[in-house]
Design a protein around this motif. Structure first.
Motif, PDB file in Angstrom:
ATOM      1  N   VAL A 326     157.392  30.323  33.550  1.00  0.00           N
ATOM      2  CA  VAL A 326     156.692  31.579  33.311  1.00  0.00           C
ATOM      3  C   VAL A 326     155.597  31.724  34.358  1.00  0.00           C
ATOM      4  N   VAL A 327     155.499  32.923  34.925  1.00  0.00           N
ATOM      5  CA  VAL A 327     154.411  33.255  35.849  1.00  0.00           C
ATOM      6  C   VAL A 327     153.519  34.266  35.158  1.00  0.00           C
ATOM      7  N   VAL A 328     152.223  33.943  35.057  1.00  0.00           N
ATOM      8  CA  VAL A 328     151.254  34.787  34.358  1.00  0.00           C
ATOM      9  C   VAL A 328     150.273  35.351  35.381  1.00  0.00           C
ATOM     10  N   ARG A 329     150.043  36.633  35.277  1.00  0.00           N
ATOM     11  CA  ARG A 329     149.060  37.300  36.146  1.00  0.00           C
ATOM     12  C   ARG A 329     147.998  37.945  35.272  1.00  0.00           C
ATOM     13  N   ALA A 330     146.754  37.578  35.541  1.00  0.00           N
ATOM     14  CA  ALA A 330     145.636  38.137  34.790  1.00  0.00           C
ATOM     15  C   ALA A 330     145.224  39.461  35.411  1.00  0.00           C
ATOM     16  N   ARG A 331     144.998  40.440  34.567  1.00  0.00           N
ATOM     17  CA  ARG A 331     144.599  41.752  35.068  1.00  0.00           C
ATOM     18  C   ARG A 331     143.207  41.709  35.703  1.00  0.00           C
ATOM     19  N   SER A 332     142.441  40.702  35.371  1.00  0.00           N
ATOM     20  CA  SER A 332     141.098  40.584  35.943  1.00  0.00           C
ATOM     21  C   SER A 332     141.107  39.996  37.345  1.00  0.00           C
ATOM     22  N   PHE A 333     142.233  39.333  37.730  1.00  0.00           N
ATOM     23  CA  PHE A 333     142.296  38.675  39.034  1.00  0.00           C
ATOM     24  C   PHE A 333     143.582  39.093  39.740  1.00  0.00           C
ATOM     25  N   PRO A 334     143.622  40.285  40.316  1.00  0.00           N
ATOM     26  CA  PRO A 334     144.828  40.738  41.025  1.00  0.00           C
ATOM     27  C   PRO A 334     145.191  39.792  42.161  1.00  0.00           C
ATOM     28  N   GLY A 335     146.472  39.512  42.266  1.00  0.00           N
ATOM     29  CA  GLY A 335     146.941  38.630  43.329  1.00  0.00           C
ATOM     30  C   GLY A 335     146.978  37.167  42.950  1.00  0.00           C
ATOM     31  N   ARG A 336     146.338  36.782  41.867  1.00  0.00           N
ATOM     32  CA  ARG A 336     146.347  35.382  41.422  1.00  0.00           C
ATOM     33  C   ARG A 336     147.479  35.161  40.438  1.00  0.00           C
ATOM     34  N   GLU A 337     148.146  34.029  40.554  1.00  0.00           N
ATOM     35  CA  GLU A 337     149.232  33.670  39.662  1.00  0.00           C
ATOM     36  C   GLU A 337     148.941  32.336  38.990  1.00  0.00           C
ATOM     37  N   PHE A 338     149.312  32.235  37.731  1.00  0.00           N
ATOM     38  CA  PHE A 338     149.164  30.999  36.962  1.00  0.00           C
ATOM     39  C   PHE A 338     150.548  30.648  36.424  1.00  0.00           C
ATOM     40  N   SER A 339     151.016  29.459  36.750  1.00  0.00           N
ATOM     41  CA  SER A 339     152.372  29.055  36.373  1.00  0.00           C
ATOM     42  C   SER A 339     152.340  28.101  35.197  1.00  0.00           C
ATOM     43  N   GLY A 340     153.355  28.214  34.368  1.00  0.00           N
ATOM     44  CA  GLY A 340     153.488  27.332  33.223  1.00  0.00           C
ATOM     45  C   GLY A 340     154.906  27.381  32.690  1.00  0.00           C
ATOM     46  N   LYS A 341     155.127  26.752  31.563  1.00  0.00           N
ATOM     47  CA  LYS A 341     156.434  26.731  30.916  1.00  0.00           C
ATOM     48  C   LYS A 341     156.278  27.045  29.432  1.00  0.00           C
ATOM     49  N   ILE A 342     157.328  27.596  28.871  1.00  0.00           N
ATOM     50  CA  ILE A 342     157.316  27.890  27.428  1.00  0.00           C
ATOM     51  C   ILE A 342     157.294  26.567  26.671  1.00  0.00           C
ATOM     52  N   SER A 343     156.320  26.407  25.818  1.00  0.00           N
ATOM     53  CA  SER A 343     156.214  25.181  25.023  1.00  0.00           C
ATOM     54  C   SER A 343     156.611  25.399  23.569  1.00  0.00           C
ATOM     55  N   VAL A 344     156.385  26.602  23.059  1.00  0.00           N
ATOM     56  CA  VAL A 344     156.700  26.887  21.654  1.00  0.00           C
ATOM     57  C   VAL A 344     157.203  28.324  21.550  1.00  0.00           C
ATOM     58  N   ILE A 345     158.258  28.527  20.750  1.00  0.00           N
ATOM     59  CA  ILE A 345     158.713  29.863  20.369  1.00  0.00           C
ATOM     60  C   ILE A 345     158.406  30.015  18.882  1.00  0.00           C
ATOM     61  N   TYR A 346     157.476  30.879  18.550  1.00  0.00           N
ATOM     62  CA  TYR A 346     157.041  31.000  17.163  1.00  0.00           C
ATOM     63  C   TYR A 346     158.164  31.569  16.291  1.00  0.00           C
ATOM     64  N   PRO A 347     158.397  30.980  15.123  1.00  0.00           N
ATOM     65  CA  PRO A 347     159.551  31.365  14.293  1.00  0.00           C
ATOM     66  C   PRO A 347     159.275  32.548  13.372  1.00  0.00           C
ATOM     67  N   GLN A 348     158.744  33.632  13.923  1.00  0.00           N
ATOM     68  CA  GLN A 348     158.561  34.823  13.101  1.00  0.00           C
ATOM     69  C   GLN A 348     158.523  36.051  13.993  1.00  0.00           C
ATOM     70  N   ILE A 349     158.834  37.197  13.394  1.00  0.00           N
ATOM     71  CA  ILE A 349     158.823  38.478  14.087  1.00  0.00           C
ATOM     72  C   ILE A 349     157.672  39.313  13.526  1.00  0.00           C
ATOM     73  N   ILE A 350     156.926  39.938  14.420  1.00  0.00           N
ATOM     74  CA  ILE A 350     155.867  40.855  13.986  1.00  0.00           C
ATOM     75  C   ILE A 350     156.534  42.186  13.676  1.00  0.00           C
ATOM     76  N   LYS A 351     156.600  42.549  12.407  1.00  0.00           N
ATOM     77  CA  LYS A 351     157.402  43.709  12.001  1.00  0.00           C
ATOM     78  C   LYS A 351     156.830  45.025  12.511  1.00  0.00           C
ATOM     79  N   GLU A 352     155.522  45.097  12.733  1.00  0.00           N
ATOM     80  CA  GLU A 352     154.940  46.354  13.212  1.00  0.00           C
ATOM     81  C   GLU A 352     155.368  46.671  14.642  1.00  0.00           C
TER      82      GLU A 352
END
Length: 467
Positions: A326-352
């Motif tokens: 996963v590549v994450v870009r913060a709206r506060s820091f244009p041009g900066r990238e933060f890389s990571g990996k999915i560690s958890v998939i939460y077992p629920q759906i937000i119905k709204e």
């Protein structure tokens, strides 16, 4: 020109349009301009003229005799004339020889066939269909000239690595494993508070406050007594270890216990230090206050590692897997990238919002990311294994069924139902229906599909006319 005359001309020309004679291009490869040809010009046309056409075959018509700009007469087109925009040489080359005519189909494309030659209501000859042109294997045959003009292209199915990038919004949250709360386990009094405020960065072991607690002083006196008795030869024993454990149970910092052991004095105030490096999120202490057991005095969080909680649309949840990059870009820091990996998939759906949440751990050595910050994430889905794939343009999707046209060669195309998988980078996975190197039509496939539907309808009517 009067409106009635225009309507009459349009009615006369519409027959040619429906028959597919005007829809073909005038300019052919090679730079030559080929115009409409009247078949059977050698024989005298029967019947009066129904309209007049430009002598050069251009798409200019008139209900009355007319001249061109250079003084030439428009050509009279009688009712029995058979108009065709096909190249005579190509038509002659494509005409089957030595084959049996199976039936005759309506020249306007209507589902009307005949077992004998005939003309329609406008005097146009029915078109013969030869054996072999109307195959029983479900394929459709297209002439080489039509393939060239319509731009039919094929590409073999091949194995490719398909990756799809899912884009979703999210927020930065604290790593709940890296948050510490400082609270007293016995009634205490705050004697002094260090120059530490909310938002300040502290390090492990840094003094935060000095407190006095009767319970801690009593436990310290008991522990010192045990230590003194050991010096006089009594030995510490289990009772001595229990006295030290009592101080630990009161959450007295290890540095303070070591100071008591060395000084052998009961301290009036105990110096309380930070248990970790981090940011002070809460400071609920002032000098002279009484701290009740369990009351939060400081809350400190380590920001060196943060969580990105990403809201993924429900339709994309099946493509998510633990470990995906996963590549994450913060709206506060244009041009900066933060890389990571999915560690958890939460077992629920937000119905709204009909979204699911996935958690990504991000390294934050510069402490740029702070909790509740908005971010945009790009998740690379799909495995690294190659799968059988074709261009997305090759798939004809009706909603309930998906099919491709397999190029069988010599102008024959076979519709093939397929089962699809992942999509990405302009390709779609084929799970069933094709094999490696099967050539599929990637352009003009809908034109071939339309012709196959027409031929299927004509074939049904032809079978219905047979005894």
């Amino acid at each position: 020109m009067k409106p009635s005359a225009q309507i009459a001309i349009a009615a006369a020309v519409t027959a040619a349009v429906v028959a597919g004679v005007i829809a073909r291009p005038y300019l052919w490869p090679g730079g030559e301009t080929k115009h409409a040809h009247v078949v059977g010009q050698a024989s005298a046309p029967a019947g009066p003229a129904i309209y007049y056409q430009d002598p050069d075959g251009k798409p200019f018509y008139s209900l009355t005799p007319k001249k061109t700009a250079d003084g030439r007469d428009y050509r009279a087109v009688p009712r029995g004339a058979d108009i065709s925009f096909d190249d005579p040489e190509e038509s002659a080359a494509a005409a089957p020889t030595g084959r049996k005519i199976k039936y005759y189909r309506n020249p306007m494309g209507l589902p009307d066939v005949s077992s004998t030659p005939k003309k329609d209501s406008m005097g146009m000859d029915y078109i013969p269909v030869y054996e072999g042109e109307d195959s029983d294997d479900g394929s459709v045959k297209v002439s080489p000239g039509k393939i060239q003009r319509t731009g039919v292209k094929s590409e073999p199915a091949a194995r490719r690595v398909i990756r799809t990038t899912v884009r979703a919004p999210g927020t930065i949250q604290l790593d709940e494993r890296r948050v510490s709360v400082i609270a007293m386990r016995a009634e205490s009094y705050v004697q002094k508070v260090a120059d530490v405020t909310t938002g300040a960065h502290v390090v492990k072991g840094q003094p935060l406050m000095e407190i006095y607690s009767p319970a801690i002083s009593s436990a310290a006196a008991e522990y010192i007594s045990t230590l003194n008795s050991k010096v006089t030869g009594g030995g510490e024993g289990a009772y001595g270890r229990g006295s030290r454990q009592r101080l630990m149970n009161l959450d007295v910092p290890e540095a303070a216990i070591v100071t008591i052991e060395k000084g052998r004095n009961v301290p009036i105030g105990i110096e309380w230090t930070s248990p970790r490096d981090g940011i002070v999120l809460e400071r609920n202490v002032v000098e002279g206050m009484r701290a009740q057991p369990g009351e939060t005095l400081f809350r400190i969080a380590d920001h060196s590692v943060m969580w990105a909680i990403i809201d993924v649309a429900e339709r994309d949840l099946g493509a998510m897997a633990v470990g995906q990059r996963v590549v994450v870009r913060a709206r506060s820091f244009p041009g900066r990238e933060f890389s990571g990996k999915i560690s958890v998939i939460y077992p629920q759906i937000i119905k709204e919002t009909r979204t699911a949440r996935v958690r990504v751990e991000l390294s934050n050595p510069e402490l740029l990311l702070i909790h509740d910050m908005y971010v945009d994430a790009e998740i690379e889905t799909g495995s690294g294994a190659a799968v059988l794939a074709v261009p997305e343009s090759a798939v004809m999707d009706t909603g309930s069924r998906q099919a491709v046209l397999v190029d069988k060669g010599e102008g024959r195309f076979e519709p093939r139902e397929v089962k699809l998988g992942h999509r990405g980078e302009g390709y779609v996975e084929i799970r069933e229906g094709l094999a490696d190197n099967d050539p599929v039509v990637t352009s003009a496939n809908f034109l071939i599909d339309a012709e196959s539907n027409l031929k299927a309808a004509l074939k049904g009517f032809a079978e219905g006319t047979q005894p």
